[in-house]
Structures are given as C-alpha cells and as structure tokens.
Design an enzyme around this catalytic site. Structure first.
Site, PDB file in Angstrom:
ATOM      1  N   GLU A   1      18.768  53.746  12.929  1.00 15.25           N
ATOM      2  CA  GLU A   1      18.642  52.342  13.348  1.00 15.25           C
ATOM      3  C   GLU A   1      19.847  51.485  12.939  1.00 15.25           C
ATOM      4  OE1 GLU A   1      14.811  51.501  11.665  1.00 15.25           O
ATOM      5  OE2 GLU A   1      13.801  52.806  13.112  1.00 15.25           O
TER       6      GLU A   1
ATOM      7  N   ASP B   1      18.278  45.243   7.329  1.00 13.41           N
ATOM      8  CA  ASP B   1      17.175  45.379   8.284  1.00 13.41           C
ATOM      9  C   ASP B   1      15.838  45.180   7.577  1.00 13.41           C
ATOM     10  OD1 ASP B   1      15.217  46.123  10.080  1.00 13.41           O
ATOM     11  OD2 ASP B   1      16.138  48.028  10.645  1.00 13.41           O
TER      12      ASP B   1
ATOM     13  N   ASP C   1      14.035  51.742  20.439  1.00 14.16           N
ATOM     14  CA  ASP C   1      13.806  51.449  19.019  1.00 14.16           C
ATOM     15  C   ASP C   1      12.310  51.610  18.812  1.00 14.16           C
ATOM     16  OD1 ASP C   1      13.358  50.325  16.538  1.00 14.16           O
ATOM     17  OD2 ASP C   1      14.069  48.318  17.068  1.00 14.16           O
TER      18      ASP C   1
ATOM     19  N   LYS D   1       4.096  55.130  12.614  1.00  7.77           N
ATOM     20  CA  LYS D   1       5.398  55.548  12.102  1.00  7.77           C
ATOM     21  C   LYS D   1       5.350  55.827  10.594  1.00  7.77           C
ATOM     22  CE  LYS D   1      10.218  53.973  12.343  1.00  7.77           C
ATOM     23  NZ  LYS D   1      11.054  52.923  12.928  1.00  7.77           N
TER      24      LYS D   1
HETATM   25 MG    MG Z   1      12.950  48.012  13.164  1.00  8.03          MG
END
Ligand code: MG
Ligand code: ADP
Length: 560
Positions: A172, A194, A9, A71
C-alpha cells in the site's frame, strides 16, 4: 478497445478500485458516484449476498450474518492468538477447518476468509466494469507492507476466486508513493503515513525518477480509526448508563448502533467543532418506554480522548527512522494516506512532529488505489507493448525513466507514435525476517527483515539420520530468536532424498521472496546436482479443490 488493469486497494474498512485512463489514473465510482466501498459482506435471509454500502447498513440489524474486517483474519490460522482474540469480539461465529483454516459460519454456509474477500473484490470488479463499460479481468491488489507470506498468498487466492488475474501484489505505501511520484522526475525521500480504519503503517521511501525504493517500514496492526470510535462509544455507554441505568454493553444491537453513531460523530468533528446527535429508541426501559441517547461532544474533548492513540503513531515513526538509519530531518515530504488522516488533530500532530506541512493533494482514501492502477498499466505495457513501437530496447531504457531518444522524422515519413510512458521500478523490502526452526527452540534467520525483494538466500540442509529420505523444517516470520514467538508459516518438506549415511547428503535450499513478497523455495542435491522435491505446506492455506467453493455455490450478489 484498450485493455484496463484494475488497481484495487482491498482495505480493512473500505476498498477502492481505480484504472489508468488516457488522462491519468482515475477512481472508479458506483452509480451514486462513491469511490470507497465498505469491505463488508452480508448474507441476506433471501440467499442473496450484499456487499459494500448495502452490507454496511445490514450490519446494524443483522450483525451475525454480516462480515466485516475480514482483512484482520486473512491468511491467519484459526488457532493463532490473533484469530482467537478476534473471534471473541466478532458477532459472527468462526470455527477451525481443515489445515487450521479459519471458517466463518453464516446462515447455513461455511466460508473461508479468502472467499469473503473475494466477494469484496468481485464487487469492485462489477463497479469497475460498469464505469469502464467493458469486462476487466486483470488486477493489481495492494496489501499492507507488513503482510506476511501467508497473508499475501491468501490475498492472491481471494483474487483468483473472484475471477481476477492478479498481475501483482504491491504494498500500500509503495502504491501511494507511486501515485505521488510517478512521472514527476522526483528526487526525494518521502514518508508515507497511513492511518486507516484498523491499522497504522509508516513507510520511508526514496524516489529517484521512476525508481521507488523502500528504505524501511513499520506499523501497528491494532491501531486505527476504529479505536477512536471505541473511545467515543465508551463515553456514550457511560452517559447512557448514568442517565437511564441501562447497560448497553449487554445489548449487541444497541452496541452496533452506538458504534455506527460514534463513527459519524468522529467524522463530523473533523469538519466542525462540536457534534450533537440523538439516538432514538436505543433501548427500552423496564416499563417498556423507549430510551433515547442525547449526546454532545466537543472537538477539544475528543482530542483529549484521542491524543494517546495519535502519539502512538509517532513511536512507530521513530522505529521506522531507526530501521532506515536516517534522521527525521532528511525526509522531504510526508504523504497522508487513510481515512483517519482527515482528523485535524492527526494533521496538526504530523505537522509538528515532522516540522513540515504534510502532502495531501491526493485524496487520502484514493491514493493507494490510484498507485495500484499506475502499476497495473505499466505491467500491462510491459507484457503487451503497442505493436507500432520498437520493442527491443524499450523496456530497459524506459525502466530507468529516461524514455526513448526523439528522432525527428525524415521528410515524407509519418511521425512515429509518442514514446511510451516511463515505467516505474518498485524496490520493496520484506517486512519481517524469514527463518527456520533449529535445535533448542530457536529460529535461524534466512532472509533478514528489511532485505530488498526479490530476495534470495541459499542454505544447506542435511538429514540427521542414516538412510533418511525426507526432512522437514518449520518456517516462520518474525524477529524473535525463539521460534515459538514468531508467526509460524508452515513446513518446508524435502522429499525423495537419496538414501545415504548421515551427513553425506547435503541439500542446497534456495529461499526466494518474489516481487509479490511471496515465499518460494527450490532445492538441489549438492553432490549430484539433481533438483530435489521441495514444497512448503502453509498453515491455514486453502487447497486447490477448496477454492471458490462457497463463492460458486452462493454466487456473488448485490451489484454495483
Ligand atoms: Mg488503507
Ligand atoms: P482502511 O484502509 O483500513 O480500509 P480507510 O483508509 O478507508 O481504512 O479509513 C477508514 C477509517 O477512516 C475509518 O475508521 C473511518 O471512520 C475513518 N474516517 C473516514 N473519514 C473520516 C473523517 N472525515 N474524519 C475522521 N475519520 C474518518
């Protein structure tokens, strides 16, 4: 020795690695037993590179040479509005490179964003190898469901630079659903909520046995735990200004310290009603005296500050329901993912919005990596079934989760090995429409948003002039009818066309979004049936020769 595939992840704030062990998937921890590692890379004056917790500490004293939130930049051209906006906020300098790449300048190095992410991935690989006591080269890496083609490609490049064979890029939320549903013979609709450090994502999936089908996904790339930190920081800055007349906003080092303390305060308030902190020597007054900050925050007050941000997540959930075309009450489970779901206000708000208690039996920081590890093991099993098993019929039957029929052994015969574990089948969707530029500044949709991937669509293109031997089209992802309002991915170039009169040559171009969510094209001359040159020149993409340059030059440092 059993081979492992890492599930990684690769988060905005933290990254986690896991692997499927004989007893099930497990998070791989460092020497201090910590699973999540800050996705931070710091370039030390000595020339070594620190990654993870050590880099997070360096951020306090050497922010200009410490790269975080890479990211947010990955797969984005330097000239894009997002990068321009982030460049203004980051303490480290960024410049535009060849092909509009984003280049980060630290010390005397120039790094591409995939190279920075490669340091993080390599750090996770080192941690994993230490725990597993063997070399690991294969990985499944997760990305946000709303990552576009360029972001997925850049993530694949980061894996390659780090020396990993990336078997698959998975989303994800799908990984999280896998961690909850794999092997459970479920038949349920699950919503994955999330709430991470920098982003919020929601995905609605239908789980039927081992089939994980995404119904819809939505998100906000500028809504996350960092925003709570900023609210607390603002309070601290205001109080400090009032008490000392010192404006911390003008002082980068003081702001870095406040950001870090604000995050601690926020995390403390998840476990207790009140947080009391003292920040010593935050600044110095005109007379040289140290100025300290004594700060107290009640959970109630934090919740009043935070309410607006939490409410925004539900507007995005509404959007997901609209896309999935289902009402809220058909959702059977709500799974919490991401560090920000530890905030009690978030949990309570989720409970009241969905009118049910959320699932949080798996650690919200670890669930995505665990799912990726499950997928990794299943991909490994697909390419290399154990030699003693009958392979001919196994893949199809196990894919459906039915397993193999149990045949009792004949007397004297040795019992066959246990049937292979059922393999999950992930049916994901593309988060954005894929389109091409057409006259008048419009975009024509080729593959619509929410289409199941892998997806394929054929379009016919024709050169606009007599004798023209090449054509190019600009391609984009996004929902606007205006091309410019979408994210431009790059250019599709059809070359080596047979010269003919205008309108005579027709090229069938097949656009494919593969299982990684990555765009592929191939083209054919409609009349001759000959395959045609079709390439996509992505904006901001690394050329093969530029790959891993700095990574090899500097070398990964800062072990596990
Ligand atoms: Mg995350
Ligand atoms: P990402 O996926 O973006 O890397 P994570 O899921 O690791 O993010 O979440 C990181 C965020 O979670 C950070 O903003 C962090 O401050 C926050 N967080 C972690 N633990 C807690 C906690 N106990 N209470 C509140 N927020 C937390």
């Amino acid at each position: 020795m059993a081979e492992f595939v890492l599930g990684i992840d690769l988060g905005t704030s933290n990254s986690v690695a896991a692997a499927e062990r004989p007893d099930g998937p497990e998070v791989l921890v460092d020497a201090e037993k910590r699973g999540p590692q800050p996705s931070i890379v710091s370039f030390h004056p000595s020339g070594s590179v620190l990654v993870g917790h050590e880099a997070k500490r360096r951020r306090l004293i050497d922010a200009e040479n410490t790269i975080y939130s890479a990211k947010r930049l990955i797969g984005r051209p330097f000239s894009s509005p997002e990068v321009q906006k982030i460049a203004k906020q980051m303490p480290y300098p960024m410049v535009g490179g060849d092909n509009d790449q984003t280049i980060i300048e630290v010390r005397d190095q120039r790094l591409t964003v995939p190279e920075v992410s490669a340091f993080v991935l390599h750090h996770m690989k080192v941690i994993a190898e230490r725990t597993l006591r063997q070399t690991v080269n294969k990985a499944v890496i997760t990305v946000p469901a709303n990552f576009n083609d360029a972001q997925r490609n850049a993530t694949l490049a980061a894996g390659e630079i780090a020396g990993l064979d990336v078997l698959r890029i998975i989303n994800e939320p799908t990984a999280a659903a896998l961690a909850y549903g794999h092997g459970k013979k479920m038949d349920r609709k699950v919503l994955v909520y999330d709430f991470g450090g920098g982003t919020f994502d929601v995905t609605i999936l239908e789980i039927h046995g081992e089939v994980f089908e995404v119904l819809a996904t939505a998100g906000d790339t500028y809504l996350g735990g960092d925003d709570f930190d900023v609210l607390i920081m603002d309070r601290m800055v205001a109080q400090f200004l009032e008490q000392t007349r010192y404006d911390a906003r003008q002082d980068g080092a003081a702001m870095e310290r406040l950001r870090s303390v604000a995050e601690q305060v926020k995390c403390q308030l998840s476990g207790q009603g009140r947080s009391v902190v003292q920040v010593q020597e935050l600044a110095y007054g005109p007379d040289g005296a140290a100025l300290n900050l004594d700060f107290v925050l009640q959970r109630d007050d934090f919740e009043k500050l935070a309410e607006g941000l939490v409410d925004r997540t539900f507007a995005i959930c509404d959007e997901a329901f609209k896309l999935a075309q289902i009402p809220i009450n058909v959702v059977d489970e709500v799974a919490l993912v991401g560090g920000s779901t530890r905030i009690p206000l978030v949990r309570e708000s989720v409970r009241s919005y969905f009118a049910r208690a959320p699932l949080a039996t798996i650690n919200p920081d670890e669930v995505v990596a665990l799912g990726a590890a499950i997928q990794g093991a299943s991909l490994l099993a697909a390419v290399a079934p154990p030699p003693s098993l009958p392979t001919a019929s196994a893949p199809q039957t196990t894919l459906q989760g039915r397993g193999m029929p149990a045949i009792p052994p004949a007397p004297g015969e040795t019992r066959p090995p246990p049937p292979p574990k059922p393999r999950p089948l992930l049916l994901d969707v593309t988060p954005m429409s894929l389109g091409v530029a057409i006259v008048g500044g419009y975009a024509k949709v080729i593959i619509p948003r929410n289409a199941q991937v892998p997806a394929e669509q054929m379009e016919v293109f024709s050169p606009g002039a007599d004798g023209q031997t090449s054509v190019s089209f600009r391609i984009c992802q996004g929902e606007s009818q205006r091309f410019e309002e979408n994210t431009e991915l790059g250019e599709l170039i059809l070359a080596g066309l047979r010269p003919a009169a205008r309108g005579e040559v027709k090229i069938e171009v097949t656009f494919e979004i593969d299982t990684n969510g990555v765009l592929k094209v191939h083209a054919k001359d409609e009349t001759t049936g000959r395959m045609q040159d079709a390439t996509i020149k992505l904006r901001g993409e690394l050329g093969a020769s530029e790959m891993s340059d700095a990574f090899e030059r500097i070398g990964p440092g800062g072990g596990a």
